[in-house]
Structures are given as structure tokens and as C-alpha cells.
Design a protein around this motif. Structure first.
Motif, PDB file in Angstrom:
ATOM      1  N   UNK A 151     -33.345  -3.321  66.762  1.00  0.00           N
ATOM      2  CA  UNK A 151     -34.585  -3.105  67.495  1.00  0.00           C
ATOM      3  C   UNK A 151     -35.481  -4.294  67.223  1.00  0.00           C
ATOM      4  N   UNK A 152     -35.830  -5.029  68.256  1.00  0.00           N
ATOM      5  CA  UNK A 152     -36.612  -6.257  68.105  1.00  0.00           C
ATOM      6  C   UNK A 152     -38.081  -5.936  68.303  1.00  0.00           C
ATOM      7  N   UNK A 153     -38.923  -6.494  67.460  1.00  0.00           N
ATOM      8  CA  UNK A 153     -40.358  -6.281  67.596  1.00  0.00           C
ATOM      9  C   UNK A 153     -41.011  -7.554  68.103  1.00  0.00           C
ATOM     10  N   UNK A 154     -41.987  -7.408  68.987  1.00  0.00           N
ATOM     11  CA  UNK A 154     -42.777  -8.534  69.469  1.00  0.00           C
ATOM     12  C   UNK A 154     -43.925  -8.730  68.485  1.00  0.00           C
ATOM     13  N   UNK A 155     -43.911  -9.838  67.775  1.00  0.00           N
ATOM     14  CA  UNK A 155     -44.914 -10.104  66.745  1.00  0.00           C
ATOM     15  C   UNK A 155     -46.316 -10.126  67.340  1.00  0.00           C
ATOM     16  N   UNK A 189     -35.343 -12.714  59.033  1.00  0.00           N
ATOM     17  CA  UNK A 189     -36.054 -13.657  59.908  1.00  0.00           C
ATOM     18  C   UNK A 189     -37.338 -13.047  60.461  1.00  0.00           C
ATOM     19  N   UNK A 190     -37.269 -11.787  60.945  1.00  0.00           N
ATOM     20  CA  UNK A 190     -38.468 -11.180  61.539  1.00  0.00           C
ATOM     21  C   UNK A 190     -39.514 -10.912  60.464  1.00  0.00           C
ATOM     22  N   UNK A 191     -39.067 -10.606  59.267  1.00  0.00           N
ATOM     23  CA  UNK A 191     -40.009 -10.411  58.159  1.00  0.00           C
ATOM     24  C   UNK A 191     -40.761 -11.708  57.877  1.00  0.00           C
ATOM     25  N   UNK A 195     -44.806 -12.330  58.319  1.00  0.00           N
ATOM     26  CA  UNK A 195     -45.577 -12.797  57.167  1.00  0.00           C
ATOM     27  C   UNK A 195     -46.358 -14.061  57.501  1.00  0.00           C
ATOM     28  N   UNK A 196     -45.695 -15.016  58.148  1.00  0.00           N
ATOM     29  CA  UNK A 196     -46.350 -16.285  58.475  1.00  0.00           C
ATOM     30  C   UNK A 196     -47.445 -16.107  59.523  1.00  0.00           C
ATOM     31  N   UNK A 197     -47.196 -15.249  60.517  1.00  0.00           N
ATOM     32  CA  UNK A 197     -48.225 -14.986  61.533  1.00  0.00           C
ATOM     33  C   UNK A 197     -49.432 -14.317  60.898  1.00  0.00           C
ATOM     34  N   UNK A 222     -37.926  -5.933  46.262  1.00  0.00           N
ATOM     35  CA  UNK A 222     -36.778  -6.800  46.019  1.00  0.00           C
ATOM     36  C   UNK A 222     -37.152  -8.287  45.925  1.00  0.00           C
ATOM     37  N   UNK A 223     -38.467  -8.564  45.982  1.00  0.00           N
ATOM     38  CA  UNK A 223     -38.928  -9.946  45.848  1.00  0.00           C
ATOM     39  C   UNK A 223     -38.686 -10.824  47.046  1.00  0.00           C
ATOM     40  N   UNK A 224     -38.573 -10.218  48.237  1.00  0.00           N
ATOM     41  CA  UNK A 224     -38.296 -10.981  49.443  1.00  0.00           C
ATOM     42  C   UNK A 224     -39.546 -11.242  50.274  1.00  0.00           C
ATOM     43  N   UNK A 225     -40.724 -10.917  49.743  1.00  0.00           N
ATOM     44  CA  UNK A 225     -41.976 -11.209  50.443  1.00  0.00           C
ATOM     45  C   UNK A 225     -42.760 -12.258  49.658  1.00  0.00           C
TER      46      UNK A 225
END
Length: 225
Positions: A151-155, A189-191, A195-197, A222-225
Motif C-alpha cells: 500500500x503506497x502512501x502519498x507523502x 524507503x517510504x519511512x 522523515x525527510x519531508x 529498532x533504531x531505524x529512525x
């Protein structure tokens, strides 16, 4: 044989009135919903068969389609819809109870918000919780729903919603119907994009959860942010 010919103690409706709803078995509750059985089974016996097919588990029963439920002798479209409706009412009640949690302090708090929305879905959905500076919940919404695998989200829509609600923090989540908690490359990738946006708009991505039927994975933990 219909319910009216059974001993009074075995009639779910009468038992409800005499002894209270807590006295009813799961099969008796389901029997009240379907109303009648078939020429070979009472409503209670038919309900026992239906529940047994789902491992006597309401959650597993909720995963059955209308077509699946209609495979049982004596269950037509109307009864199948009644069963599905009752299960959805239970799901929505659980959601409302969880929504009483006003502040999210950790990933488990977030999981409690999302699991009743997403844990028993057959396709992927992407949800978001929007928070203020004190991590108080402002708004909860589903953003997208997709197929079995993604499921793709539009940022842009995600952050428009955040701005509309004057949110300073976001927690997003999507489910994996497969039960696999490992994040995919697309999940990572979407995370990163969210985050960057968020940095540009000064809206912090606090966590991204992957939800399965009975567990979750937290990018933050899990330290991925």
C-alpha cells in the motif's frame, strides 16, 4: 428442529433473559445472530460448526468472506451479512475503547491504537496518527489501501493532513497480511521520505509500525529512525 423446541435452558434468547448475556457460550451468541439452523442442525449446532471452522476464534471468523460463510448449510446471504455486521460492530467498539488513550508515550501505545484497525485485514492499508507537542492524539486516519503485498502512501497527502490539524508529530503504520514483520526495502524507503519531508515542515516522524495479526515492528525501537 428449531430453537423453540429445545429445553428452555438451551434457548439462547431465553437463557439471555433468565441468566444474563455472560451465561451464553460463543455458539449461543452466534445462534442469536443467525436466528435459525437447518433441517439437520439447530441454530446452536450450526453456530458450533461455523465457529469450529475458524478454530473457535472470533478473529479468525472475521477473516471469512461472505461467500465463505455462505458455504454452511442454512446460511444465506442475509445471515452471512448479519454475522459479518456483528463482527464489525465488535471491532468498532474495540476501536472506540482504544481511542480513549489520549497520549502516546511509546511504540506499544501506538500499537494499541493501530491493531484494532489493521491486524485482521487481508490487504495492506496505511494509517497515521497525528499528535500535538505533548504527544496528545489530534487525529487518526486511513490514508491508503492497496493489494495483498503493498500500500503506497502519498507523502504530500500525509503532510497536508498534518498541517490541516496543526500537528507537530506523526506516527504512521501499515499492516503485513502475510504476518511477516520484516520491513521491505519499500517500507524503509517510504519511512526515509516521510522523515525527510517532516524535517522541512518541522513535523517529526515519531515512529513507523508494521502491524500483523498479533505483533508489531517499530522502526523507532529498532533504531531505524
Amino acid at each position: 428442529m428449531s430453537i423453540k423446541f429445545l429445553a428452555e435452558d438451551d434457548r439462547p434468547r431465553e437463557k439471555f433473559l433468565l441468566k444474563g448475556i455472560n451465561s451464553l457460550s460463543d455458539a449461543e451468541l452466534l445462534a442469536i445472530i443467525i436466528g435459525s439452523g437447518n433441517k439437520d442442525e439447530t441454530a446452536v449446532e450450526l453456530s458450533q460448526s461455523i465457529l469450529a471452522s475458524a478454530g473457535n476464534n472470533w478473529h479468525q471468523l472475521s477473516l471469512l468472506s461472505i461467500r465463505d460463510i455462505m458455504k454452511f448449510k442454512g446460511i444465506g446471504k442475509v445471515k452471512a451479512i448479519s454475522i459479518a455486521t456483528a463482527l464489525e460492530i465488535g471491532r468498532r467498539r474495540a476501536r472506540q475503547e482504544i481511542s480513549d488513550l489520549k497520549i502516546i508515550s511509546n511504540s506499544n501505545d501506538a500499537y494499541l491504537i493501530f491493531k484494532n484497525q489493521m491486524s485482521d485485514l487481508r490487504t495492506e492499508e496505511f494509517w497515521a496518527v497525528f499528535l500535538n507537542q505533548r504527544n496528545k492524539i489530534i487525529h487518526i486516519t486511513k490514508l491508503t489501501e492497496g493489494g495483498i503485498t503493498q500500500s503506497i502512501v502519498d507523502v504530500r497527502i500525509l503532510f497536508k493532513t498534518a498541517l490541516d490539524h496543526f500537528s507537530t508529530g506523526i506516527i504512521v503504520a501499515h499492516n503485513h497480511p502475510s504476518g511477516n514483520l520484516k520491513p521491505s526495502k519499500e517500507d524503509i524507503d517510504i519511512t526515509h521520505k516521510i522523515k525527510e519531508a517532516g524535517k522541512v515542515l518541522n513535523i517529526q516522524l515519531l515512529d513507523h509500525l508494521i502491524i500483523t495479526q498479533d505483533s508489531y515492528f517499530s522502526f523507532s525501537d529498532d533504531g531505524l529512525l
